[in-house]
Design a protein around this motif. Structure first.
Motif, short mmCIF file in Angstrom:
data_model
loop_
_atom_site.label_atom_id
_atom_site.label_comp_id
_atom_site.label_asym_id
_atom_site.label_seq_id
_atom_site.Cartn_x
_atom_site.Cartn_y
_atom_site.Cartn_z
N LYS A 1 0.87 -0.30 72.74
CA LYS A 1 0.65 -1.68 73.18
C LYS A 1 -0.17 -2.45 72.14
CE LYS A 1 0.72 -0.28 78.05
NZ LYS A 1 -0.09 -0.06 79.28
N LEU A 2 -1.15 -1.77 71.54
CA LEU A 2 -1.95 -2.42 70.51
C LEU A 2 -1.11 -2.73 69.27
CD1 LEU A 2 -5.30 -0.39 70.68
CD2 LEU A 2 -4.89 -2.71 71.48
N VAL A 3 -0.25 -1.80 68.90
CA VAL A 3 0.62 -2.03 67.73
C VAL A 3 1.56 -3.20 68.00
CG1 VAL A 3 2.50 -1.06 66.37
CG2 VAL A 3 0.50 0.34 66.89
N ALA A 4 2.14 -3.24 69.20
CA ALA A 4 3.06 -4.33 69.53
C ALA A 4 2.35 -5.68 69.53
CB ALA A 4 3.69 -4.07 70.90
N LYS A 5 1.08 -5.67 69.90
CA LYS A 5 0.35 -6.92 70.01
C LYS A 5 -0.27 -7.37 68.69
CE LYS A 5 -3.20 -9.07 72.90
NZ LYS A 5 -4.12 -8.88 74.04
N ALA A 6 -0.83 -6.44 67.93
CA ALA A 6 -1.58 -6.85 66.73
C ALA A 6 -1.55 -5.78 65.64
CB ALA A 6 -3.02 -7.15 67.11
N GLY A 7 -0.46 -5.02 65.56
CA GLY A 7 -0.40 -3.93 64.60
C GLY A 7 -0.51 -4.39 63.16
N HIS A 8 -0.11 -5.64 62.86
CA HIS A 8 -0.13 -6.14 61.49
C HIS A 8 -1.48 -6.65 61.04
CE1 HIS A 8 0.22 -9.64 64.07
NE2 HIS A 8 -0.22 -10.37 63.07
N VAL A 9 -2.41 -6.84 61.98
CA VAL A 9 -3.71 -7.43 61.66
C VAL A 9 -4.53 -6.47 60.80
CG1 VAL A 9 -5.88 -8.27 62.63
CG2 VAL A 9 -3.71 -8.79 63.77
N PRO A 10 -5.14 -6.95 59.70
CA PRO A 10 -6.01 -6.07 58.89
C PRO A 10 -7.12 -5.48 59.75
CG PRO A 10 -5.53 -8.08 57.69
CD PRO A 10 -5.00 -8.28 59.08
N PHE A 11 -7.22 -4.17 59.75
CA PHE A 11 -8.16 -3.51 60.64
C PHE A 11 -9.60 -3.93 60.38
CE2 PHE A 11 -10.72 0.37 61.67
CZ PHE A 11 -10.61 0.27 63.04
N LYS A 12 -9.93 -4.18 59.13
CA LYS A 12 -11.31 -4.51 58.79
C LYS A 12 -11.73 -5.87 59.33
CE LYS A 12 -14.49 -3.73 54.96
NZ LYS A 12 -14.59 -3.40 53.52
#
Length: 353
Positions: free
Chosen positions: A95-106
């Protein structure tokens, strides 16, 4: 020659020689590789597997949330989880990947995590928080030095009744509706006696019964081992009549299989499918609001009312935390306190003085 032995040159390898023997390691994962030429199929397969298990490179500020999640799923901590808990965390991570998987983790901050949790009901939010914590903790020192989940506390959910325990009338109604030879009755008697979760009950079979009469299994949820009397003398807090019902159902099965709970075709059932199937069977018997997990609660309650200690109940049901078991024990003690040690006085139904 060394060069001819290595063949092609692969990146990320660490080599050293000790006693005339060359050792090869995959640098990022630390996995030892076979001492073979680099173009050897066996070496290439090991190299690929090591590469896939390696965490994302340290100090990579552009690594995405999805990359951080992959680190978590490959971490030793995640691999120590029980099958059911690992599945839960994988679902939350998807669910996290589908929602914001592309966002830079830092770039993810505490406010981002809180915003995500705020959109969920308390129980769902607490599951998501566990996933956030796991991902963040697994990447400390890899992708960042802090964790955006620090200071975020689980939400106190409203107390609910949860799965309702079965009472004597429910049990009698189910037994009257289904004969011993039916798979529904087999499942009922097995869970009623063992108090096992459905995820464990579907795996139980004659092969798990020891020569001294214990049925022993390892729980899917906790990984803990449970042993329950099956074909041996019973403790004084166990109802022998329930065990007789179970043995009768086993003996009258039309087909024998490695597991006790089977489909109409004689094959083992899946966890999700078995739960839905049993819920339907319960409704067909005219029983509403009761589930397989409610039978587990009923076993714990029965043990408590028959005088089993908290630790004895936990040993039977496999509860790792005594808090829920203590609830059953306290309720049983309150009933005993209000029960006469002599013949109980019962209200007369007659209107005569």
């Amino acid at each position: 020659m060394q060069g001819s032995r290595r063949g092609i040159q692969l990146r990320g390898l660490k080599r050293y020689n000790s006693g005339g023997i060359e050792y090869v390691y995959h640098r990022a994962s630390g996995i030892k590789l076979p001492n073979l030429p680099e173009n050897d199929p066996e070496f290439l397969a090991a190299y690929l597997e090591a590469s896939q298990s390696a965490p994302v490179a340290k100090r990579n500020g552009q690594a995405s949330l999805e990359a951080a999640i992959q680190n978590y799923l490959k971490s030793p901590n995640f691999k120590s989880f029980s099958t059911s808990y690992a599945s839960l965390m994988r679902r939350e991570c998807k669910k996290l990947v589908a929602k914001a998987g592309h966002v830079p983790f830092k770039t993810i901050s505490k406010s981002h995590v809180l915003s995500d949790l705020s959109k969920l009901e308390p129980n769902a939010a607490n599951k998501r928080l566990k996933a956030w914590r796991g991902v963040c903790d697994a990447n400390i020192g890899l992708l960042r030095d802090d964790t955006p989940t620090e200071g975020i506390k689980a939400i106190r959910a409203a107390v609910t009744l949860g799965h309702l325990p079965w009472d004597a009338s429910d049990i009698a109604k189910f037994r009257k509706h289904y004969g011993y030879e039916t798979p529904e009755r087999m499942a009922f008697e097995l869970i009623c006696w063992t108090g096992a979760r459905m995820s464990d009950a579907i795996c139980l079979g004659a092969g798990m019964v020891s020569s001294d009469g214990w049925i022993t299994f390892r729980q899917q949820k906790t990984g803990g081992e449970v042993s329950i009397p099956f074909d041996r003398a019973l403790p004084n807090f166990a109802n022998q009549s329930d065990l007789i019902h179970l043995h009768t159902a086993i003996s009258e099965r039309p087909t024998k299989h490695m597991t006790f709970i089977v489909t109409s075709f004689g094959s083992s059932r899946s966890h999700k499918g078995a739960s839905q199937w049993f819920a339907k069977a319960t409704r067909n018997a005219g029983i509403s609001g009761k589930s397989a997990h409610g039978l587990r609660k009923s076993r714990a309650i029965t043990l408590a009312e028959n005088g089993a200690t908290t630790h004895q109940i936990a040993a039977w049901t496999g509860h790792e935390s005594l808090s829920e078991v203590e609830h059953y024990s306290r309720a049983a003690k309150r009933k005993r306190m209000l029960s006469s040690t002599e013949t109980e006085q019962k209200l007369s139904k007659s209107s005569d003085p």
